[in-house]
Design a protein around this motif. Structure first.
Motif, mmCIF file in Angstrom:
data_model
loop_
_atom_site.group_PDB
_atom_site.id
_atom_site.type_symbol
_atom_site.label_atom_id
_atom_site.label_comp_id
_atom_site.label_asym_id
_atom_site.label_seq_id
_atom_site.Cartn_x
_atom_site.Cartn_y
_atom_site.Cartn_z
ATOM 1 N N GLU A 98 0.872 -1.177 0.000
ATOM 2 C CA GLU A 98 0.000 0.000 0.000
ATOM 3 C C GLU A 98 0.910 1.228 0.000
ATOM 4 O O GLU A 98 1.472 1.608 1.013
ATOM 5 C CB GLU A 98 -0.917 0.022 1.229
ATOM 6 N N THR A 99 1.070 1.824 -1.161
ATOM 7 C CA THR A 99 1.999 2.946 -1.335
ATOM 8 C C THR A 99 1.284 4.283 -1.415
ATOM 9 O O THR A 99 1.950 5.318 -1.566
ATOM 10 C CB THR A 99 2.750 2.752 -2.670
ATOM 11 N N ARG A 100 -0.076 4.246 -1.334
ATOM 12 C CA ARG A 100 -0.804 5.506 -1.561
ATOM 13 C C ARG A 100 -1.663 5.887 -0.360
ATOM 14 O O ARG A 100 -2.749 6.432 -0.508
ATOM 15 C CB ARG A 100 -1.655 5.384 -2.817
ATOM 16 N N THR A 101 -1.109 5.611 0.846
ATOM 17 C CA THR A 101 -1.850 5.941 2.064
ATOM 18 C C THR A 101 -2.029 7.455 2.164
ATOM 19 O O THR A 101 -3.047 7.937 2.644
ATOM 20 C CB THR A 101 -1.054 5.429 3.281
ATOM 21 N N SER A 102 -1.009 8.176 1.731
ATOM 22 C CA SER A 102 -1.152 9.637 1.659
ATOM 23 C C SER A 102 -0.286 10.134 0.505
ATOM 24 O O SER A 102 0.492 9.383 -0.056
ATOM 25 C CB SER A 102 -0.737 10.284 2.973
ATOM 26 N N SER A 103 -0.457 11.405 0.175
ATOM 27 C CA SER A 103 0.195 11.939 -1.024
ATOM 28 C C SER A 103 1.694 12.150 -0.813
ATOM 29 O O SER A 103 2.106 12.651 0.229
ATOM 30 C CB SER A 103 -0.451 13.278 -1.378
ATOM 31 N N PRO A 104 2.532 11.794 -1.804
ATOM 32 C CA PRO A 104 3.990 12.005 -1.669
ATOM 33 C C PRO A 104 4.409 13.441 -1.937
ATOM 34 O O PRO A 104 5.585 13.770 -1.835
ATOM 35 C CB PRO A 104 4.562 11.065 -2.725
ATOM 36 N N ILE A 105 3.460 14.290 -2.302
ATOM 37 C CA ILE A 105 3.797 15.705 -2.466
ATOM 38 C C ILE A 105 2.858 16.544 -1.597
ATOM 39 O O ILE A 105 1.803 16.072 -1.192
ATOM 40 C CB ILE A 105 3.676 16.180 -3.932
ATOM 41 N N GLY A 150 -7.273 18.412 1.048
ATOM 42 C CA GLY A 150 -7.455 16.974 1.001
ATOM 43 C C GLY A 150 -6.196 16.169 0.782
ATOM 44 O O GLY A 150 -5.077 16.648 0.947
ATOM 45 N N GLU A 151 -6.415 14.905 0.385
ATOM 46 C CA GLU A 151 -5.330 13.933 0.284
ATOM 47 C C GLU A 151 -4.349 14.276 -0.822
ATOM 48 O O GLU A 151 -3.147 14.282 -0.612
ATOM 49 C CB GLU A 151 -5.896 12.533 0.085
ATOM 50 N N GLY A 152 -4.854 14.593 -2.002
ATOM 51 C CA GLY A 152 -3.969 14.843 -3.150
ATOM 52 C C GLY A 152 -3.003 15.993 -2.917
ATOM 53 O O GLY A 152 -1.870 15.968 -3.394
ATOM 54 N N ALA A 153 -3.431 16.988 -2.138
ATOM 55 C CA ALA A 153 -2.584 18.165 -1.893
ATOM 56 C C ALA A 153 -1.654 17.941 -0.701
ATOM 57 O O ALA A 153 -0.855 18.805 -0.365
ATOM 58 C CB ALA A 153 -3.471 19.387 -1.651
ATOM 59 N N GLY A 154 -1.825 16.766 -0.044
ATOM 60 C CA GLY A 154 -0.910 16.429 1.042
ATOM 61 C C GLY A 154 -1.391 16.824 2.424
ATOM 62 O O GLY A 154 -0.586 16.961 3.351
ATOM 63 N N TYR A 155 -2.730 17.025 2.585
ATOM 64 C CA TYR A 155 -3.245 17.464 3.885
ATOM 65 C C TYR A 155 -4.173 16.446 4.530
ATOM 66 O O TYR A 155 -4.840 16.783 5.525
ATOM 67 C CB TYR A 155 -3.935 18.824 3.742
#
Ligand SMILES: Cc1cc2nc3c(=O)[nH]c(=O)nc-3n(C[C@H](O)[C@H](O)[C@H](O)COP(=O)(O)OP(=O)(O)OC[C@H]3O[C@@H](n4cnc5c(N)ncnc54)[C@H](O)[C@@H]3O)c2cc1C
Length: 203
Positions: free
Chosen positions: A144-151, A171-176
């Motif tokens: 599971e590599t997408r638990t949170s955003s890498p950026i 949200g998640e995509g923005a890293g929050y």
């Protein structure tokens, strides 16, 4: 922990394997599943460039595809074997839920050593809190590599991007956030900040 949940394929690219845990409304599935998440530090673990975290995700997902047998099966190992650092060859009392299937073997190759060490250390500790968490027959499925955003798109106290006014990273995509609830909460915070900004600007 998703009691009565399933481990699902969240792959979005050819030749990659990504897993994710999913809670089921019924909570009636045969297994309980939980992601064991290891925190990683951008400065220490992928300092190369701003998208290096995405490169690390890609590398691990490609590795999982190869370890799974290059057929979108996910690599897996029994907890007992994992803790003893020996590859698994047969399943025991737990039937994994991941579709299209799993390939038993040695998960210590699937993640960086610091992550494997942390997971090996954590499982017995979790077992003290949740009896049965370290059950030898339990199945570890990866990765599971997408638990949170890498950026992370940097934002200021007013929740606006620090270099683009009017842009509210959320949200998640923005890293929050990482997960349904924290994303929803972050969405509410940003909506409130936006409303405050509109009120401030209106005559
Ligand atoms: C398979 C899977 C299982 C999961 N299971 C769980 C779980 O059991 N429990 C849990 O808490 N979390 C779970 N998660 C994580 C959870 O889904 C996310 O944390 C959450 O959805 C993030 O919310 P978000 O609003 O930040 O982003 P998202 O839900 O990703 O929403 C972003 C939205 O933006 C839209 N979008 C993207 N680009 C554009 C564009 N250019 N223009 C317009 N719209 C665009 C997308 O279509 C999407 O609708 C799971 C995730 C996956 C992938």
């Amino acid at each position: 922990m998703c009691p009565g949940g399933t481990v699902v394929a969240a792959t979005s690219e050819d030749g990659h394997v990504v897993t994710n845990g999913m809670s089921q409304y019924s909570r009636h599935e045969r297994n309980a599943n939980a992601a064991i998440v290891v925190g990683i530090d951008p400065e220490k673990d992928y300092p190369e460039h701003v998208f290096a975290g995405i490169d690390l995700q890609h590398k691990l997902e490609k590795l999982a595809f190869d370890l799974g047998g290059k057929n979108y099966h996910a690599p897996a190992q029994l907890v007992g074997d994992f803790l003893q650092n020996k590859p698994s060859t047969v399943l025991a009392s737990v039937t994994p839920s991941y579709q299209p299937g799993i390939s038993l073997g040695d998960l210590s190759k699937a993640l960086p050593a610091f992550a494997i060490d942390a997971i090996r250390e954590a499982i017995p500790v979790f077992d003290k809190k949740i009896k049965g968490f370290a059950m030898a027959d339990a199945v570890l499925t990866g990765v599971e590599t997408r638990t949170s955003s890498p950026i992370c798109i940097k934002r200021g106290k007013d929740f606006q991007s620090i270099n683009t006014r009017g842009l509210y990273p959320a949200g998640e995509g923005a890293g929050y956030a990482g997960g349904i609830l924290s994303s929803a909460i972050d969405g509410i915070k940003v909506a409130e900040a936006l409303a405050m900004e509109i009120l401030k600007e209106s005559p």
